[in-house]
Design a protein around this motif. Structure first.
Motif, PDB file in Angstrom:
ATOM      1  N   ALA A 189       0.831  -1.212   0.000  1.00  0.00           N
ATOM      2  CA  ALA A 189       0.000   0.000   0.000  1.00  0.00           C
ATOM      3  C   ALA A 189       0.862   1.258   0.000  1.00  0.00           C
ATOM      4  N   GLU A 190       2.054   1.142   0.557  1.00  0.00           N
ATOM      5  CA  GLU A 190       2.957   2.295   0.624  1.00  0.00           C
ATOM      6  C   GLU A 190       3.505   2.684  -0.747  1.00  0.00           C
ATOM      7  N   VAL A 191       3.543   1.725  -1.653  1.00  0.00           N
ATOM      8  CA  VAL A 191       4.208   1.979  -2.941  1.00  0.00           C
ATOM      9  C   VAL A 191       3.304   1.712  -4.150  1.00  0.00           C
ATOM     10  N   SER A 192       2.036   1.507  -3.882  1.00  0.00           N
ATOM     11  CA  SER A 192       1.119   1.248  -4.987  1.00  0.00           C
ATOM     12  C   SER A 192       1.105   2.430  -5.961  1.00  0.00           C
ATOM     13  N   GLY A 193       1.425   2.163  -7.202  1.00  0.00           N
ATOM     14  CA  GLY A 193       1.435   3.224  -8.213  1.00  0.00           C
ATOM     15  C   GLY A 193       2.762   3.940  -8.352  1.00  0.00           C
ATOM     16  N   ILE A 194       3.717   3.590  -7.517  1.00  0.00           N
ATOM     17  CA  ILE A 194       5.020   4.272  -7.585  1.00  0.00           C
ATOM     18  C   ILE A 194       6.165   3.258  -7.567  1.00  0.00           C
ATOM     19  N   THR A 195       6.024   2.179  -8.296  1.00  0.00           N
ATOM     20  CA  THR A 195       7.088   1.176  -8.371  1.00  0.00           C
ATOM     21  C   THR A 195       7.570   1.033  -9.803  1.00  0.00           C
TER      22      THR A 195
END
Lengths: 135, 156
Positions: free
Chosen positions: B81-87
């Protein structure tokens, strides 16, 4: 005499089997190469589509042409993958090059495409779309 | 006519802050020419007290190795959830990762710091290899890491 004849028949049978089998192997290899070439051509024409399919196809054609670079799911040393008689002889540098040739940035199983929504953690402008590029 | 002006004023008042409250920030990280596998990078932010605020980008291919990015992992538990969309993909030696984000204005010149944890399989694990304050003054100034980061720069 009979032994000689038997040997000749044996050699002829092996030769015949080889002749019959060769086109099958050749056809299979040619078909794979053609398929890979077509996919590369399509990917070059539309990299976004190729990127979108990468995760789903990680066990398909893309692996065969060396597209996914992190697919050794075992825990052994990666050196084993470099064609030294063990592993599947897959060079990660080639994989990396193939991936880069497609112009795709997020290629991993956890990756998201450019333009995805960031988490609502207070850092990002709501509705913004982070972008990344590897050079 | 008056209600129309009222609505217009209200919508303008509501819209303007959101336009003004964000700034495009580009984070550029270039790796050294080390010998080894692709590197994992976690870019994240801490506040003035050093507490984790949120992730900016995660360049890593397999979740089971997230814990190599030890400072980031300690703060997040590796939560997706911390990196969803930013990996994105991990980064090879000598390569440059450029990430462009619309960041909230309130983060700039307010004591917030950008951190980068790095890790290379079998070789390095370098938590907080880069720690730089996010300031208008610091924009465009390259910073070298202690392990595999040749230079890190942000611009806005």
């Amino acid at each position: 005499m009979a032994k000689q004849l038997q040997r000749k028949v044996g050699v002829a049978a092996v030769a015949l089997a080889a002749i019959l089998a060769l086109p099958v192997f050749a056809q299979d290899t040619t078909a794979l190469a053609e398929q890979a070439a077509q996919r590369l051509k399509a990917a070059a024409a539309n990299p976004a589509d190729a990127c979108a399919g990468m995760t789903e196809e990680r066990n398909g054609w893309f692996d065969r042409i060396g597209g996914i670079f992190e697919h050794d799911d075992d825990d052994d040393d990666d050196d084993d993958d470099r064609g030294r008689g063990r592993g599947h002889g897959h060079d990660h540098d080639d994989d990396r090059q193939a991936r880069d040739n497609l112009g795709c940035i997020p290629t991993d199983q956890s990756a998201t495409q450019n333009g995805s929504q960031p988490p609502a953690n207070g850092l990002f402008n709501p509705g913004s779309a982070p972008r990344a590029q590897l050079n | 006519m008056k209600p129309l002006w009222t609505v217009l004023a209200l919508t303008t008042a509501l819209t303007l802050p959101s336009i003004a409250a964000a700034r495009e920030v580009t984070l550029t990280t270039t790796l050294r020419e080390y010998r080894g596998e692709n590197a994992f990078l976690a870019l994240y932010m801490t506040d003035a007290s050093g507490a984790y605020v949120g992730s900016l980008w995660l360049a890593a291919s397999k979740a089971r190795w997230y814990d190599s990015l030890s400072d980031w992992y300690r703060a997040t538990g590796g939560s997706y959830a911390e990196v969803s969309g930013i990996t994105g993909a991990s980064v090879g030696a000598g390569r440059t990762l450029t990430v462009t984000l619309d960041l909230a204005d309130a983060l700039i010149d307010a004591g917030y710091q950008i951190h980068i944890d790095t890790a290379v399989e079998h070789l390095y694990s370098s938590p907080s290899e880069i720690v730089v304050p996010l300031t208008s003054e610091g924009a465009g100034t390259p910073v070298a890491g202690r392990a595999i980061i040749d230079s890190f720069t942000y611009s806005m």
